[in-house]
Design a protein around this motif. Structure first.
Motif, PDB file in Angstrom:
ATOM      1  N   LYS A  85       0.827  -1.201   0.000  1.00 26.47           N
ATOM      2  CA  LYS A  85       0.000   0.000   0.000  1.00 26.47           C
ATOM      3  C   LYS A  85       0.863   1.252   0.000  1.00 26.47           C
ATOM      4  CE  LYS A  85      -3.134   2.703   2.907  1.00 26.47           C
ATOM      5  NZ  LYS A  85      -3.909   2.772   4.170  1.00 26.47           N
ATOM      6  N   HIS A  86       1.963   1.209   0.744  1.00 26.11           N
ATOM      7  CA  HIS A  86       2.854   2.364   0.839  1.00 26.11           C
ATOM      8  C   HIS A  86       4.025   2.274  -0.139  1.00 26.11           C
ATOM      9  CE1 HIS A  86       0.836   4.335   4.194  1.00 26.11           C
ATOM     10  NE2 HIS A  86       0.605   3.121   4.668  1.00 26.11           N
ATOM     11  N   HIS A  87       3.856   1.391  -1.122  1.00 27.21           N
ATOM     12  CA  HIS A  87       4.790   1.309  -2.252  1.00 27.21           C
ATOM     13  C   HIS A  87       6.217   1.036  -1.792  1.00 27.21           C
ATOM     14  CE1 HIS A  87       4.808   1.576  -6.532  1.00 27.21           C
ATOM     15  NE2 HIS A  87       5.786   2.456  -6.574  1.00 27.21           N
ATOM     16  N   LEU A  88       6.348   0.026  -0.904  1.00 29.04           N
ATOM     17  CA  LEU A  88       7.644  -0.319  -0.339  1.00 29.04           C
ATOM     18  C   LEU A  88       8.085  -1.712  -0.775  1.00 29.04           C
ATOM     19  CD1 LEU A  88       7.001   0.780   3.354  1.00 29.04           C
ATOM     20  CD2 LEU A  88       8.527   1.950   1.737  1.00 29.04           C
ATOM     21  N   LYS A  89       9.385  -1.862  -0.928  1.00 30.54           N
ATOM     22  CA  LYS A  89       9.985  -3.175  -1.089  1.00 30.54           C
ATOM     23  C   LYS A  89      10.967  -3.349   0.062  1.00 30.54           C
ATOM     24  CE  LYS A  89      12.477  -6.242  -4.238  1.00 30.54           C
ATOM     25  NZ  LYS A  89      13.123  -6.397  -5.568  1.00 30.54           N
ATOM     26  N   LEU A  90      10.552  -4.128   1.065  1.00 35.50           N
ATOM     27  CA  LEU A  90      11.354  -4.287   2.276  1.00 35.50           C
ATOM     28  C   LEU A  90      12.311  -5.465   2.156  1.00 35.50           C
ATOM     29  CD1 LEU A  90       8.612  -3.713   5.011  1.00 35.50           C
ATOM     30  CD2 LEU A  90      10.197  -2.037   4.043  1.00 35.50           C
ATOM     31  N   ASP A  91      13.561  -5.202   2.476  1.00 37.07           N
ATOM     32  CA  ASP A  91      14.579  -6.246   2.531  1.00 37.07           C
ATOM     33  C   ASP A  91      14.863  -6.497   4.012  1.00 37.07           C
ATOM     34  OD1 ASP A  91      16.717  -7.935   2.282  1.00 37.07           O
ATOM     35  OD2 ASP A  91      18.118  -6.412   1.539  1.00 37.07           O
ATOM     36  N   ILE A  92      14.227  -7.526   4.573  1.00 38.41           N
ATOM     37  CA  ILE A  92      14.341  -7.794   6.005  1.00 38.41           C
ATOM     38  C   ILE A  92      15.488  -8.770   6.250  1.00 38.41           C
ATOM     39  CG2 ILE A  92      13.141  -8.665   8.049  1.00 38.41           C
ATOM     40  CD1 ILE A  92      10.513  -7.904   6.646  1.00 38.41           C
ATOM     41  N   ARG A  93      16.491  -8.298   6.967  1.00 35.98           N
ATOM     42  CA  ARG A  93      17.689  -9.106   7.219  1.00 35.98           C
ATOM     43  C   ARG A  93      17.799  -9.433   8.707  1.00 35.98           C
ATOM     44  NH1 ARG A  93      21.922  -5.393   3.617  1.00 35.98           N
ATOM     45  NH2 ARG A  93      20.565  -5.212   1.773  1.00 35.98           N
ATOM     46  N   ASP A  94      17.992 -10.704   9.007  1.00 36.00           N
ATOM     47  CA  ASP A  94      18.100 -11.138  10.392  1.00 36.00           C
ATOM     48  C   ASP A  94      19.474 -10.793  10.958  1.00 36.00           C
ATOM     49  OD1 ASP A  94      15.565 -12.170  10.277  1.00 36.00           O
ATOM     50  OD2 ASP A  94      16.201 -14.246   9.962  1.00 36.00           O
ATOM     51  N   VAL A  95      19.478 -10.307  12.207  1.00 37.14           N
ATOM     52  CA  VAL A  95      20.726 -10.083  12.935  1.00 37.14           C
ATOM     53  C   VAL A  95      20.656 -10.871  14.240  1.00 37.14           C
ATOM     54  CG1 VAL A  95      21.138  -7.811  11.927  1.00 37.14           C
ATOM     55  CG2 VAL A  95      19.815  -7.984  14.041  1.00 37.14           C
ATOM     56  N   ALA A  96      21.807 -11.184  14.794  1.00 39.32           N
ATOM     57  CA  ALA A  96      21.861 -12.062  15.963  1.00 39.32           C
ATOM     58  C   ALA A  96      21.263 -11.417  17.209  1.00 39.32           C
ATOM     59  CB  ALA A  96      23.304 -12.479  16.233  1.00 39.32           C
ATOM     60  N   ASP A  97      21.558 -10.138  17.417  1.00 40.32           N
ATOM     61  CA  ASP A  97      21.073  -9.429  18.604  1.00 40.32           C
ATOM     62  C   ASP A  97      21.123  -7.927  18.337  1.00 40.32           C
ATOM     63  OD1 ASP A  97      23.808  -8.775  18.789  1.00 40.32           O
ATOM     64  OD2 ASP A  97      24.183 -10.391  20.217  1.00 40.32           O
ATOM     65  N   SER A  98      20.777  -7.134  19.354  1.00 44.51           N
ATOM     66  CA  SER A  98      20.719  -5.678  19.172  1.00 44.51           C
ATOM     67  C   SER A  98      22.092  -5.100  18.813  1.00 44.51           C
ATOM     68  CB  SER A  98      20.187  -5.014  20.437  1.00 44.51           C
ATOM     69  OG  SER A  98      21.005  -5.314  21.559  1.00 44.51           O
ATOM     70  N   LYS A  99      23.147  -5.651  19.410  1.00 44.08           N
ATOM     71  CA  LYS A  99      24.496  -5.165  19.120  1.00 44.08           C
ATOM     72  C   LYS A  99      24.843  -5.399  17.654  1.00 44.08           C
ATOM     73  CE  LYS A  99      28.536  -3.503  20.294  1.00 44.08           C
ATOM     74  NZ  LYS A  99      28.688  -2.087  20.719  1.00 44.08           N
ATOM     75  N   ALA A 100      24.490  -6.565  17.139  1.00 45.98           N
ATOM     76  CA  ALA A 100      24.766  -6.871  15.737  1.00 45.98           C
ATOM     77  C   ALA A 100      23.999  -5.926  14.823  1.00 45.98           C
ATOM     78  CB  ALA A 100      24.393  -8.321  15.436  1.00 45.98           C
ATOM     79  N   GLY A 101      22.791  -5.583  15.217  1.00 47.18           N
ATOM     80  CA  GLY A 101      22.009  -4.632  14.439  1.00 47.18           C
ATOM     81  C   GLY A 101      22.655  -3.264  14.417  1.00 47.18           C
ATOM     82  N   GLN A 102      23.166  -2.832  15.558  1.00 45.28           N
ATOM     83  CA  GLN A 102      23.828  -1.530  15.636  1.00 45.28           C
ATOM     84  C   GLN A 102      25.075  -1.490  14.758  1.00 45.28           C
ATOM     85  OE1 GLN A 102      24.370  -1.389  19.871  1.00 45.28           O
ATOM     86  NE2 GLN A 102      22.227  -0.836  20.278  1.00 45.28           N
ATOM     87  N   ILE A 103      25.819  -2.584  14.758  1.00 41.24           N
ATOM     88  CA  ILE A 103      27.016  -2.663  13.919  1.00 41.24           C
ATOM     89  C   ILE A 103      26.628  -2.625  12.443  1.00 41.24           C
ATOM     90  CG2 ILE A 103      28.921  -4.174  13.209  1.00 41.24           C
ATOM     91  CD1 ILE A 103      29.043  -5.145  16.139  1.00 41.24           C
ATOM     92  N   ALA A 104      25.564  -3.339  12.083  1.00 48.89           N
ATOM     93  CA  ALA A 104      25.104  -3.364  10.691  1.00 48.89           C
ATOM     94  C   ALA A 104      24.680  -1.974  10.230  1.00 48.89           C
ATOM     95  CB  ALA A 104      23.948  -4.353  10.540  1.00 48.89           C
ATOM     96  N   LEU A 105      24.013  -1.229  11.114  1.00 46.32           N
ATOM     97  CA  LEU A 105      23.602   0.128  10.753  1.00 46.32           C
ATOM     98  C   LEU A 105      24.814   1.030  10.583  1.00 46.32           C
ATOM     99  CD1 LEU A 105      21.113   2.041  10.390  1.00 46.32           C
ATOM    100  CD2 LEU A 105      21.492   2.726  12.777  1.00 46.32           C
ATOM    101  N   GLN A 106      25.753   0.958  11.523  1.00 45.78           N
ATOM    102  CA  GLN A 106      26.938   1.807  11.457  1.00 45.78           C
ATOM    103  C   GLN A 106      27.776   1.514  10.216  1.00 45.78           C
ATOM    104  OE1 GLN A 106      28.224   0.579  15.400  1.00 45.78           O
ATOM    105  NE2 GLN A 106      27.995   2.657  16.177  1.00 45.78           N
ATOM    106  N   ALA A 107      27.748   0.249   9.773  1.00 46.14           N
ATOM    107  CA  ALA A 107      28.508  -0.144   8.577  1.00 46.14           C
ATOM    108  C   ALA A 107      27.726   0.134   7.292  1.00 46.14           C
ATOM    109  CB  ALA A 107      28.862  -1.621   8.658  1.00 46.14           C
TER     110      ALA A 107
END
Length: 331
Positions: A57-79
């Motif tokens: 509906k909002h014209h999105l194509k989401l690429d959902i990627r699994d990360v191990a934990d919150s720290k891994a997510g933070q590293i992925a964002l920073q990179a």
């Protein structure tokens, strides 16, 4: 004849312009990559969003990627490996103070609470003295810092010294409280839901502790976090995703049938009681509105964590960084 030809050409030009504009608006969907914990409750919202086709509906194509934990997510964002993660406002504030311009929009108000064994004789947080307390995370976990601050307010004592605190992962903490090796536990809300079904009771929520410590309202601890740059360069995608997120939350708040559609993602099997408990506890923390100018509770709770947790919790600054909550969106 010439006027008729000019009018026809003008009509064709307008039609082409309209078609081109429509194609730009409704052609290729906006792409956005998300880094989320594979077993996190955030997956419930995303599953509901896709079940309702709000991403389309909002014209999105989401690429959902699994990360191990919150720290891994933070590293992925920073990179810059993902565009958006789920994180907490304290981490976002620390990043901004360090020159990393991360910002966020609230996702959840749920911050857990202190579970106790009814047979342990714990009628107040002050009664934790001499008891075994299981805690999800570490001594610098934000909920633990708040509990320690509240204990100090009641007793003047140091919780880490007065109680036998055992720190670990959420499943272990749940096992300790339900198995009788701990008389109290401070865990994530969804594990507390399981403890309730095992006969344990919530003595006090983190939200109530914060209120008693002077925080005016429950702050939205968790939010969708992304760089300011992403908010500018992918504004349509970010706005579309946030709109879809809030629409999904509203549906989860009112539509029982939608929960049946995402039951498999909740990992409850045939346990109807657990399913209902998780659904009801999740609903209690749903965010329904947002304005960056109304984030005073976050500033107040940050001050509490700065006072009692110090630099190990909030970094070198004692004040929430300006721009922690994104000013480019409101609901």
């Amino acid at each position: 004849m010439r006027k008729i030809l000019q009018a026809a050409l003008l009509g064709m030009t307008l039609a082409i312009g309209f078609t081109s504009g429509a194609f730009a608006q409704h052609g290729e969907p906006e792409k956005l990559s998300l880094g989320v914990q594979a077993t996190g409750t955030v997956k419930w919202e995303l599953a509901a969003m896709q079940a309702l086709e709000l991403d389309k509906k909002h014209h999105l194509k989401l690429d959902i990627r699994d990360v191990a934990d919150s720290k891994a997510g933070q590293i992925a964002l920073q990179a810059k490996q993902v565009d958006v993660i789920l994180s907490d406002f304290v981490w976002v504030s620390i990043q901004r103070h360090q020159g990393n311009m991360v910002t966020m929009v609230p996702h959840s108000l749920t911050v857990g609470g202190l579970m106790v064994d009814p047979a342990a004789g714990i009628a107040s947080v002050a009664d934790l003295k001499g008891k075994t307390l299981a805690v999800s995370g570490s001594p610098v976990d934000k909920s633990y810092v708040i509990l320690a601050a509240y204990y100090n307010k009641l007793t003047g004592g140091n919780l880490t010294e007065d109680a036998d605190a055992k720190f670990g992962a959420p499943p272990l903490v749940n096992e300790l409280i339900t198995g009788g090796q701990a008389q109290a536990a401070l865990n994530l809300w969804n594990w507390n839901s399981r403890a309730k079904l095992a006969g344990k009771t919530e003595l006090i929520s983190v939200a109530t502790m914060l209120a008693d410590l002077g925080v005016s309202e429950t702050p939205p601890l968790l939010g969708w976090a992304f760089f300011d740059e992403t908010g500018r360069d992918k504004k349509a995608a970010i706005k579309g995703f946030l709109d879809a997120s809030f629409e999904t939350k509203n549906a989860l708040l009112t539509d029982d049938a939608l929960w049946d559609k995402i039951r498999d993602v909740m990992n409850v099997g045939d346990d109807d009681k657990l399913f209902a408990q998780l659904r009801d506890d999740y609903r209690a923390g749903i965010v329904t509105k947002y304005a960056a100018s109304s984030m005073q509770p976050a500033e107040e709770s940050f001050a509490v964590m700065a006072k009692f947790g110090g630099p190990d919790v909030v970094g070198d600054s004692t004040e929430l960084a300006d721009g922690t909550f994104w000013k480019g969106y409101r609901k």
